[in-house]
Design an enzyme around this catalytic site. Sequence first.
Site, mmCIF file in Angstrom:
data_model
loop_
_atom_site.group_PDB
_atom_site.id
_atom_site.type_symbol
_atom_site.label_atom_id
_atom_site.label_comp_id
_atom_site.label_asym_id
_atom_site.label_seq_id
_atom_site.Cartn_x
_atom_site.Cartn_y
_atom_site.Cartn_z
ATOM 1 N N ALA A 128 -23.293 -28.578 5.451
ATOM 2 C CA ALA A 128 -23.335 -28.916 4.367
ATOM 3 C C ALA A 128 -23.199 -26.951 3.533
ATOM 4 O O ALA A 128 -24.557 -26.792 3.213
ATOM 5 C CB ALA A 128 -24.755 -29.499 4.096
ATOM 6 N N LEU A 129 -22.258 -26.400 4.481
ATOM 7 C CA LEU A 129 -22.720 -25.436 4.402
ATOM 8 C C LEU A 129 -22.716 -24.577 3.212
ATOM 9 O O LEU A 129 -22.215 -25.056 1.996
ATOM 10 C CB LEU A 129 -21.146 -24.591 4.785
ATOM 11 C CG LEU A 129 -21.040 -24.791 6.923
ATOM 12 C CD1 LEU A 129 -20.107 -23.799 6.552
ATOM 13 C CD2 LEU A 129 -22.579 -24.693 7.627
ATOM 14 N N HIS B 48 -25.179 -19.580 4.455
ATOM 15 C CA HIS B 48 -24.649 -19.376 5.959
ATOM 16 C C HIS B 48 -23.335 -18.940 5.722
ATOM 17 O O HIS B 48 -23.302 -18.104 7.479
ATOM 18 C CB HIS B 48 -23.862 -21.496 6.273
ATOM 19 C CG HIS B 48 -25.190 -22.309 5.879
ATOM 20 N ND1 HIS B 48 -24.997 -23.383 4.738
ATOM 21 C CD2 HIS B 48 -26.129 -22.616 6.844
ATOM 22 C CE1 HIS B 48 -25.957 -24.091 5.467
ATOM 23 N NE2 HIS B 48 -26.927 -23.727 6.383
ATOM 24 N N SER C 269 -30.452 -23.642 -0.314
ATOM 25 C CA SER C 269 -30.544 -25.220 0.859
ATOM 26 C C SER C 269 -29.051 -26.287 0.363
ATOM 27 O O SER C 269 -29.037 -26.566 -1.055
ATOM 28 C CB SER C 269 -32.101 -25.247 0.181
ATOM 29 O OG SER C 269 -31.796 -27.103 1.167
#
Length: 282
Positions: free
Chosen positions: A32-33, A37, A187
């Site tokens: 779930a980048l 990230h 997030s």
Amino acid sequence: MKQLSTLREMERFITPLTENGTSIGFVPTMGALHEGHLSLIRRAKAENQLTLCSVFVNPIQFNNPEDLAKYPRTLSTDAKMLEKVGCDVLFSPGAEELYPQGTTESLELDWGMLDKVMEGKFRPGHFKGVAIVVKKLFSITHPTRAYFGKKDYQQLAVIRRMVEQLRLPVTIIPCDTVREPDGLAMSSRNLRLTIAERQVAPVIYEVLCQVREKAGKIPVKDLREWAIRKIQEHPSIRVEYFEIGDKETLIPLENWSLKSRAVAFIAAFLGDVRLIDNLELF
Ligand code: PAF
């Protein structure tokens, strides 16, 4: 970008590279980048000859089965994003690869208070699960450097402690939290906020910034209570904890005598979405 999903493939790929001294930058993720990230990948690329990202939703770090079930799984989008930023290798093993004997392993280290306060208190067993999988991933990918965001400050502290105690041959690189323009820490969980919750969520960072301004000027206990009250002025947020702790031991501070080590930490629920954030205060 190379995509590997078994230990055997990874071993075949990585062994010649470690033998010829190629520097490997590793970014472990649960997928779930998002931009947070990708910033780790970019940094790993700038500092190493090869960049490797893992995507594995680690069942043993979830203490709540519902949270595990709801965790977004977006491997094909993740792969495209990684390709775009020039990641060299994506490693996405299945659970049977990492836990062939089931998930009953254990890892006994001296964590001090690291796994007992804040996240450790509210998510029992979480850090043990994180440490076990990160140690496994390190032994499979042989990184020179591994990159972790400061958004998960306590996780970073736990991993540093593990690397130090087990003398693992990897350098841990802490990276600054990446924020949305309104301050909300990026997030994967933000995707689960409703439109109304998303509008309220930036208050978490706003209050952290106000706490930084007041730090050292009023007693720690009063500041902590002020911060909780301030956030809870918004009826849709429920604070799970707000602490001001030491940057290494994470033990809550009682006064400002070691103020240069002070970090404010928060976990709060918006609906059923639990968000965490933190800010170094000096
Ligand atoms: O931060 C995360 O995404 C996870 O905790 C990690 C480090 C990939 C271990 O599963």
